[in-house]
Scaffold this motif. Sequence first.
Motif, PDB file in Angstrom:
ATOM      1  N   CYS A   1       0.819  -1.217   0.000  1.00 28.65           N
ATOM      2  CA  CYS A   1       0.000   0.000   0.000  1.00 28.65           C
ATOM      3  C   CYS A   1       0.850   1.264   0.000  1.00 28.65           C
ATOM      4  O   CYS A   1       2.013   1.255   0.396  1.00 28.65           O
ATOM      5  CB  CYS A   1      -0.925   0.014   1.214  1.00 28.65           C
ATOM      6  N   ARG A   2       0.215   2.350  -0.389  1.00 30.32           N
ATOM      7  CA  ARG A   2       0.917   3.633  -0.465  1.00 30.32           C
ATOM      8  C   ARG A   2       1.143   4.266   0.899  1.00 30.32           C
ATOM      9  O   ARG A   2       2.094   5.029   1.080  1.00 30.32           O
ATOM     10  CB  ARG A   2       0.129   4.607  -1.345  1.00 30.32           C
ATOM     11  N   ASP A   3       0.248   3.996   1.867  1.00 25.74           N
ATOM     12  CA  ASP A   3       0.353   4.673   3.156  1.00 25.74           C
ATOM     13  C   ASP A   3      -0.136   3.753   4.263  1.00 25.74           C
ATOM     14  O   ASP A   3      -0.740   2.710   4.013  1.00 25.74           O
ATOM     15  CB  ASP A   3      -0.421   5.991   3.158  1.00 25.74           C
TER      16      ASP A   3
ATOM     17  N   SER B   1      -2.495   4.222   6.575  1.00 22.68           N
ATOM     18  CA  SER B   1      -3.938   4.126   6.736  1.00 22.68           C
ATOM     19  C   SER B   1      -4.536   3.087   5.798  1.00 22.68           C
ATOM     20  O   SER B   1      -5.386   2.282   6.194  1.00 22.68           O
ATOM     21  CB  SER B   1      -4.582   5.499   6.486  1.00 22.68           C
ATOM     22  N   THR B   2      -4.072   3.086   4.554  1.00 20.56           N
ATOM     23  CA  THR B   2      -4.569   2.099   3.596  1.00 20.56           C
ATOM     24  C   THR B   2      -4.140   0.694   3.994  1.00 20.56           C
ATOM     25  O   THR B   2      -4.915  -0.260   3.870  1.00 20.56           O
ATOM     26  CB  THR B   2      -4.046   2.428   2.189  1.00 20.56           C
TER      27      THR B   2
ATOM     28  N   ASP C   1      -6.434  -0.590   6.551  1.00 22.21           N
ATOM     29  CA  ASP C   1      -7.694  -1.040   5.965  1.00 22.21           C
ATOM     30  C   ASP C   1      -7.533  -2.430   5.351  1.00 22.21           C
ATOM     31  O   ASP C   1      -8.393  -3.299   5.516  1.00 22.21           O
ATOM     32  CB  ASP C   1      -8.166  -0.057   4.888  1.00 22.21           C
ATOM     33  N   LEU C   2      -6.436  -2.625   4.639  1.00 20.50           N
ATOM     34  CA  LEU C   2      -6.177  -3.920   4.009  1.00 20.50           C
ATOM     35  C   LEU C   2      -6.018  -5.009   5.067  1.00 20.50           C
ATOM     36  O   LEU C   2      -6.552  -6.124   4.929  1.00 20.50           O
ATOM     37  CB  LEU C   2      -4.920  -3.832   3.140  1.00 20.50           C
TER      38      LEU C   2
ATOM     39  N   TRP D   1      -7.640  -5.450  -5.547  1.00 21.85           N
ATOM     40  CA  TRP D   1      -7.605  -3.994  -5.693  1.00 21.85           C
ATOM     41  C   TRP D   1      -6.932  -3.607  -7.006  1.00 21.85           C
ATOM     42  O   TRP D   1      -7.369  -2.673  -7.681  1.00 21.85           O
ATOM     43  CB  TRP D   1      -6.851  -3.360  -4.530  1.00 21.85           C
TER      44      TRP D   1
ATOM     45  N   THR E   1      -4.766   4.459  -6.484  1.00 20.45           N
ATOM     46  CA  THR E   1      -4.402   5.434  -5.462  1.00 20.45           C
ATOM     47  C   THR E   1      -4.129   4.761  -4.125  1.00 20.45           C
ATOM     48  O   THR E   1      -3.651   5.397  -3.196  1.00 20.45           O
ATOM     49  CB  THR E   1      -5.529   6.463  -5.273  1.00 20.45           C
ATOM     50  N   ARG E   2      -4.402   3.454  -4.003  1.00 22.21           N
ATOM     51  CA  ARG E   2      -4.261   2.758  -2.737  1.00 22.21           C
ATOM     52  C   ARG E   2      -3.024   1.871  -2.703  1.00 22.21           C
ATOM     53  O   ARG E   2      -2.493   1.597  -1.646  1.00 22.21           O
ATOM     54  CB  ARG E   2      -5.504   1.906  -2.467  1.00 22.21           C
TER      55      ARG E   2
END
Length: 333
Positions: A58-60, A62-63, A66-67, A104, A111-112
């Motif tokens: 993931c990019r960050d 927070s994501t 979520d994953l 995804w 973006t994620r």
Amino acid sequence: MSTPGSSRQQHLRSLNDGELCALLRGHTSDSDTAVSDVMDEVFARHHSSVLAYARTCCRDLSTAQDLTAEAFARTYRAVAWGAGPEYAWRPYLLTCVRRLAATWAREAARTRLSDDFEEWAAQLADGQDTEDAVFTAEEGSLVLRAYRSLPERWQAVLWHSVVEGEPAAETAARLGISAGGVGSLVARAREGLREAYLRAHLDQSASDECRHYGSQIAARLRRPGTRLTRDLSRHLQGCDDCARAERDLRDVNGRLGVLLLGGILLWNPASFLSALGGNGTHLVAATLNGSQLAGAKAGAVKWAAAAAVVGTAVTAAVLLPADSGSSGPGRVA
């Protein structure tokens, strides 16, 4: 004086992973133990490892949280439906993370996902559906197929003891055995993996000659000093498949942890290794900083909310790693 809640938490911490699975499936008369408490204990045991791997996709942060939460939710739904892991929670959850990230990628959630994961998924797919390409890659790995054919306790001990190098006492607690029994279980699991790999190789071969020499290959691996016969040497020189199988089986002896890590994760196993704890063995909760701890608590709430839809058959079967008892890594129907 301890409160009922703290006593329940202490009780759950004393259980092995298989016993926690039984609680989640309702195979117990312990009506005082809430499902949410059991889920919290499973989350506490595996969250740091799963989040570390999700971060590579993931990019960050927070994501990645979520994953991670969705991987736990889907795993819980699988367990509640009688599928999913019993002892081998960690590799199951990590596989779920990678498959979710592939979904995804298929849905173009650019973006994620990290640039590296996008590039890997695109190269793997090569014009195909990304999710289908991941399943094809799994099916093409003889090591992974052999691993999934093993009993779950063997899968778990190989992952925690060999791949992550976890201390014997911790692995023993996960499996409900003595620390002294971990070494013998690892030895049986290693031998079982070698035999399962050889069976997978021979099942793919249509040659009676390959099947004939398969037993000789296995005997040489069990007894390294066994002399290479002239006939077997001639066969290995002329049969690329058997020669490759013998090389792989020798790697199982010497580099099992690396082979399993790459075969199970497929995506970026080196990053997962680099995320292991400061002692070079396994992830520890102490590596989480303040923001990650806050995210872990938020992830637990998301997991509980997502798992509440367990009554919906469709969501329980959307994307789950293959069951250990299945013949291959196919999708749930």
